[in-house]
Design an enzyme around this catalytic site. Structure first.
Site, PDB file in Angstrom:
ATOM      1  N   HIS A 122       6.816 -38.468  25.397  1.00  0.00           N
ATOM      2  CA  HIS A 122       7.082 -38.889  26.917  1.00  0.00           C
ATOM      3  C   HIS A 122       8.357 -38.034  27.052  1.00  0.00           C
ATOM      4  O   HIS A 122       8.642 -37.883  28.379  1.00  0.00           O
ATOM      5  CB  HIS A 122       7.556 -40.409  26.981  1.00  0.00           C
ATOM      6  CG  HIS A 122       6.383 -41.419  26.963  1.00  0.00           C
ATOM      7  ND1 HIS A 122       5.931 -41.728  28.393  1.00  0.00           N
ATOM      8  CD2 HIS A 122       5.572 -41.805  25.977  1.00  0.00           C
ATOM      9  CE1 HIS A 122       4.860 -42.503  28.127  1.00  0.00           C
ATOM     10  NE2 HIS A 122       4.759 -42.474  26.367  1.00  0.00           N
ATOM     11  N   HIS A 172       2.920 -52.167  23.158  1.00  0.00           N
ATOM     12  CA  HIS A 172       2.243 -51.875  24.433  1.00  0.00           C
ATOM     13  C   HIS A 172       1.585 -53.044  24.861  1.00  0.00           C
ATOM     14  O   HIS A 172       1.077 -53.854  23.936  1.00  0.00           O
ATOM     15  CB  HIS A 172       1.116 -50.966  24.049  1.00  0.00           C
ATOM     16  CG  HIS A 172       1.649 -49.288  23.848  1.00  0.00           C
ATOM     17  ND1 HIS A 172       2.104 -48.430  24.873  1.00  0.00           N
ATOM     18  CD2 HIS A 172       1.921 -48.764  22.649  1.00  0.00           C
ATOM     19  CE1 HIS A 172       2.605 -47.227  24.224  1.00  0.00           C
ATOM     20  NE2 HIS A 172       2.585 -47.366  22.946  1.00  0.00           N
ATOM     21  N   HIS A 208       9.567 -51.891  25.852  1.00  0.00           N
ATOM     22  CA  HIS A 208       8.779 -51.116  25.066  1.00  0.00           C
ATOM     23  C   HIS A 208       9.550 -50.753  23.566  1.00  0.00           C
ATOM     24  O   HIS A 208       9.235 -50.832  22.681  1.00  0.00           O
ATOM     25  CB  HIS A 208       7.978 -49.480  25.740  1.00  0.00           C
ATOM     26  CG  HIS A 208       7.476 -48.966  24.716  1.00  0.00           C
ATOM     27  ND1 HIS A 208       6.255 -49.355  23.960  1.00  0.00           N
ATOM     28  CD2 HIS A 208       7.718 -47.491  24.474  1.00  0.00           C
ATOM     29  CE1 HIS A 208       5.795 -48.230  23.306  1.00  0.00           C
ATOM     30  NE2 HIS A 208       6.614 -47.149  23.499  1.00  0.00           N
ATOM     31  N   HIS A 252      11.225 -43.211  28.402  1.00  0.00           N
ATOM     32  CA  HIS A 252      11.927 -43.496  27.219  1.00  0.00           C
ATOM     33  C   HIS A 252      11.923 -42.247  26.134  1.00  0.00           C
ATOM     34  O   HIS A 252      11.298 -41.353  26.376  1.00  0.00           O
ATOM     35  CB  HIS A 252      11.101 -44.812  26.481  1.00  0.00           C
ATOM     36  CG  HIS A 252       9.819 -44.434  26.190  1.00  0.00           C
ATOM     37  ND1 HIS A 252       8.817 -44.464  27.308  1.00  0.00           N
ATOM     38  CD2 HIS A 252       9.063 -44.347  24.929  1.00  0.00           C
ATOM     39  CE1 HIS A 252       7.626 -44.290  26.617  1.00  0.00           C
ATOM     40  NE2 HIS A 252       7.841 -44.196  25.208  1.00  0.00           N
ATOM     41  N   ASP A 290       5.415 -46.616  29.148  1.00  0.00           N
ATOM     42  CA  ASP A 290       4.921 -47.603  28.014  1.00  0.00           C
ATOM     43  C   ASP A 290       5.764 -49.080  28.261  1.00  0.00           C
ATOM     44  O   ASP A 290       6.920 -48.845  28.422  1.00  0.00           O
ATOM     45  CB  ASP A 290       5.121 -47.057  26.622  1.00  0.00           C
ATOM     46  CG  ASP A 290       4.198 -45.895  26.478  1.00  0.00           C
ATOM     47  OD1 ASP A 290       3.523 -45.465  27.208  1.00  0.00           O
ATOM     48  OD2 ASP A 290       4.461 -45.274  25.306  1.00  0.00           O
ATOM     49  N   HIS A 331      -2.249 -42.953  30.171  1.00  0.00           N
ATOM     50  CA  HIS A 331      -2.118 -43.279  28.905  1.00  0.00           C
ATOM     51  C   HIS A 331      -3.058 -44.302  28.019  1.00  0.00           C
ATOM     52  O   HIS A 331      -2.748 -45.237  27.684  1.00  0.00           O
ATOM     53  CB  HIS A 331      -0.624 -43.959  28.856  1.00  0.00           C
ATOM     54  CG  HIS A 331       0.218 -43.899  27.605  1.00  0.00           C
ATOM     55  ND1 HIS A 331      -0.120 -44.631  26.263  1.00  0.00           N
ATOM     56  CD2 HIS A 331       1.134 -42.966  27.154  1.00  0.00           C
ATOM     57  CE1 HIS A 331       0.648 -44.325  25.375  1.00  0.00           C
ATOM     58  NE2 HIS A 331       1.505 -43.384  25.738  1.00  0.00           N
ATOM     59  N   HIS A 334      10.423 -41.460  23.170  1.00  0.00           N
ATOM     60  CA  HIS A 334       9.357 -41.078  22.476  1.00  0.00           C
ATOM     61  C   HIS A 334       8.850 -39.734  22.764  1.00  0.00           C
ATOM     62  O   HIS A 334       9.030 -39.415  23.812  1.00  0.00           O
ATOM     63  CB  HIS A 334       8.144 -42.203  22.216  1.00  0.00           C
ATOM     64  CG  HIS A 334       8.359 -43.389  21.511  1.00  0.00           C
ATOM     65  ND1 HIS A 334       7.546 -44.567  21.836  1.00  0.00           N
ATOM     66  CD2 HIS A 334       9.112 -43.719  20.485  1.00  0.00           C
ATOM     67  CE1 HIS A 334       7.849 -45.533  21.003  1.00  0.00           C
ATOM     68  NE2 HIS A 334       8.920 -44.978  20.018  1.00  0.00           N
TER      69      HIS A 334
END
Length: 707
Positions: A89, A411, A171, A84, A192, A433, A86
């Site tokens: 990541h 999450h 997520h 994803h 996530d 994580h 973010h």
């Protein structure tokens, strides 16, 4: 550190054949191992290497924020899968694609690719670090876009033998978990993910319909469980209501995309139902505000049923009634109570940091932390209610504002994570994580709850640190699918299925030879074999021997030129007599020989081997008779003349020097004695080559003179 297990979760003995390196699967976190941030994991099996995410650490800057990618040569990575958008990541992706030796391919969902571009461009603009510490610039981001390929949910792709399928992770918009298959071994990487029920815009994560051999799952919240959704929303809205009603300003630090949209939906509905708040403005403070909302309107099909229904009815759920966009503090008139959702969520820089420094000293103001806070960030620090905070300028500011933590982080909590794992029942679970303490608590709690399934579905749980490798051995069986004509009629009761075995990466198929071109780029051909064997005896002798051995399978025949021939086993092998040509004539001299011809096949090759053995046996058995024949002086002179002609023709250079013949091969001189057949030469290779030629000619010459 290395943890070694076999595919059944048992320790391996050193002499165990399953410990074959070819069966070794290695998983190594290069980031997000007993920590949150810079997610990056290396999966290696059967010579294939997959990188799962490549993010940066939000509490660090420059190269210090990168995962430990130097432990794996970039050129060895075949595939990168990004879960994803973010930063923790995907934030290091432009750097890895453009500043290393990476030559593989990279995939993410289309929504992730669109938003990745916006998020990283914003990160470059607002980062409060010196230019020399920047990992990349906006031009690098644009270049990286051309290298990124997209994958849809439930679409299976194959890259160099690595199969992978994306599933909705819930997520954030476009977030995916990846099911990877290499040589039949399945690995599920959750990234996530969220199993939250009642989210206002996102679907909950899917449960892939497969039992993976290895599950790599996040453990962000450890053993904590989220409070019920309705209670959270009530506490969230009432806390904000209380702050603004008391004349304060409320800061909600968020990422530009993700939970921000969820919180905006909640606040817009709450303001609509509370007229007394209509004079209190809500601002979505992000330079990406409008462009981000366009992405949400574009990818409506990735959201939950509630949003899709509103969109189908012509309503835009993201056309907020009580929320305005705020690009920067220059456009902000701070005249009274207000609510501002500002990025970034960790408050390391940007609008959220500026507003905190502006409002921290007033006790009427409040900060609501609505997501997960990473260790080492200001968002995490402020949760401890410090008396002071350090401004970006280095100045120490008093902290009197209220601080509340009401998590809407997308999450999974302990129960959601545990239920997901129990449903999949993988033999191997790797936790990533999560802070070390949270990982340990989750592992303890999960194994306690899993005791009812442990005997039937045993599971090993690993909590690797950054750079600690997990080594697992998977033996597996190779299976081939029989397709096309080869599969007609089904398997015989006790028969043999035959065909051509095709291997593509790790898949095997058995096909009929006539259909090879239908399933591959290959085609079949007929190989005609031809071998010449010197044979100094009458051809009739060979006929006699073979007829006695094989009986009616040997038939006397002639070839197209009228030469004597023998047909063996209905023509599977043909023997043709080639008469000798004596020296001194119009044609080049040559010894008597047998030409053996056959069309290559397993059966014909077997017959050819048997016939060749017999020919050589006859020639060897009767060789003593030939060798006993005296060689007359005139024959030696004839042999010397023939040898001279042969060497001159063979090597292009031959000089008569008294009793020897001098040959030059590749500028190397070799002296040959025709009487003794000795070859003198300083080069072993040339001496062996010329000596062999001399002896073969002498044998043929003597065989001919014997006849």
């Amino acid at each position: 550190d290395v943890v070694v297990e076999d595919g059944d979760g048992k320790r391996k003995a050193e002499d165990d054949p399953a410990s074959d390196p070819d069966n070794l699967l290695t998983f190594m976190p290069l980031g997000a191992g007993q920590e949150v941030g810079r997610s990056c994991h290396i999966l290696s099996f059967k010579g294939k290497t997959v990188m799962l995410d490549i993010g940066i650490h939000p509490a660090k800057v420059g190269r210090n924020s990168l995962p430990y990618t130097d432990l794996t040569p970039a050129e060895d990575v075949d595939l990168i899968l990004v879960s994803h958008f973010h930063l923790d990541h995907c934030g290091a992706l432009p750097w890895f694609l453009l500043k290393t030796t990476f030559k593989g391919r990279v995939f993410m969902t289309l929504a992730t690719k669109h938003i990745y571009r916006l998020i990283l461009a914003d990160y470059v603009k607002v980062s409060n670090i010196a230019a020399e510490h920047m990992l990349y610039d906006e031009k690098d981001i644009e270049k990286s876009m051309d290298m990124i390929e997209t994958v849809n949910f439930h679409e299976e792709k194959t890259v160099d033998g690595i199969k992978f399928t994306a599933y909705n992770a819930g997520h954030v918009l476009g977030a995916a978990m990846f099911l990877i298959e290499i040589a039949g071994v399945k690995i599920l990487y959750t990234g996530d993910y969220s199993r939250e029920e009642g989210d206002r815009h996102l679907m909950q994560a899917e449960v892939p319909p497969v039992r993976p051999d290895v599950l790599v799952a996040e453990s962000t919240y450890g053993a904590h469980n989220h409070e019920p959704r309705q209670e959270r929303e009530t506490r969230f809205t009432s806390t904000i209501h209380k702050i603004v009603a008391g004349g304060g300003r409320c800061l909600i630090p968020v990422f530009a995309l993700g939970r921000a949209q969820e919180l905006l939906l909640i606040l817009d509905d709450y303001w609509q139902s509370h007229p007394d708040l209509h004079d209190v403005p809500i601002f979505y403070a992000s330079v990406l505000a409008q462009r981000c909302m366009k992405q949400y309107q574009t990818f409506v099909y990735m959201m939950n049923e509630r949003i899709r229904k509103q969109t189908s009815a012509g309503l835009n759920p993201f056309n907020f009634r009580h929320i305005d966009n705020l690009k920067s503090l220059k456009h902000f008139e701070d005249l009274g109570p207000s609510v501002v959702l500002a990025s970034p969520g960790m408050m390391q820089s940007g609008l959220s940091r500026e507003l905190l420094e502006l409002w921290a000293s007033d006790s009427r103001n409040g900060v609501v932390i609505a997501g997960y806070s990473v260790e080492g960030t200001l968002a995490k620090e402020i949760l401890n209610q410090p008396e002071e905070i350090v401004a970006m300028s280095g100045q120490r500011l008093p902290r009197r504002c209220q601080v509340h933590s009401i998590s809407f982080s997308a999450h999974v909590d302990f129960q959601q994570n545990s239920d997901f794992i129990r449903t999949l029942r993988p033999p191997h679970l790797v936790l990533v994580h999560g802070e070390a303490s949270e990982m340990a608590r989750f592992k303890t709690g999960f194994l306690r709850d899993y005791v009812d399934l442990q005997e039937q579905y045993p599971i090993q749980v690993y909590t690797p640190k950054v750079t600690q490798a997990i080594e697992l051995y998977f033996r597996g069986e190779k299976m081939a699918k029989v397709i096309g004509m080869a599969a007609q009629g089904g398997p015989a009761a006790a028969g043999t299925v035959s065909g051509i075995l095709i291997k593509r990466a790790f898949d095997y198929h058995l096909v009929h030879p006539d259909e090879l071109k239908n399933y591959t780029e290959l085609s079949t051909t007929v190989l005609q074999q031809r071998q010449i064997i010197e044979f100094a005896h009458p051809f009739a002798l060979l006929e006699t021997y073979l007829s006695r051995l094989y009986g009616p399978d040997v038939i006397v025949a002639t070839d197209a030129d009228g030469q004597s021939a023998l047909s063996i086993r209905n023509g599977r092998v043909m023997l043709i007599h080639r008469p000798a040509v004596p020296p001194g004539g119009d044609k080049p001299a040559r010894p008597s020989a047998v030409i053996m011809q056959w069309q290559a096949s397993p059966e014909a090759d077997m017959w050819a081997d048997a016939v060749l053995t017999m020919v050589l046996h006859i020639d060897t058995t009767h060789a003593g008779l030939r060798m006993a024949m005296p060689v007359l002086p005139e024959d030696e002179a004839a042999f010397a003349r023939r040898l001279y002609s042969y060497l001159l023709e063979q090597y292009g250079s031959c000089e008569r020097r008294e009793d020897i013949l001098r040959v030059t091969v590749d500028d190397i001189i070799a002296d040959v004695n025709p009487s003794t057949l000795d070859v003198e030469c300083g080069d072993k290779r040339v001496r062996t080559m010329v000596g062999g030629a001399v002896r073969r000619l002498h044998l043929a010459f003597r065989s001919f003179t014997c006849l």
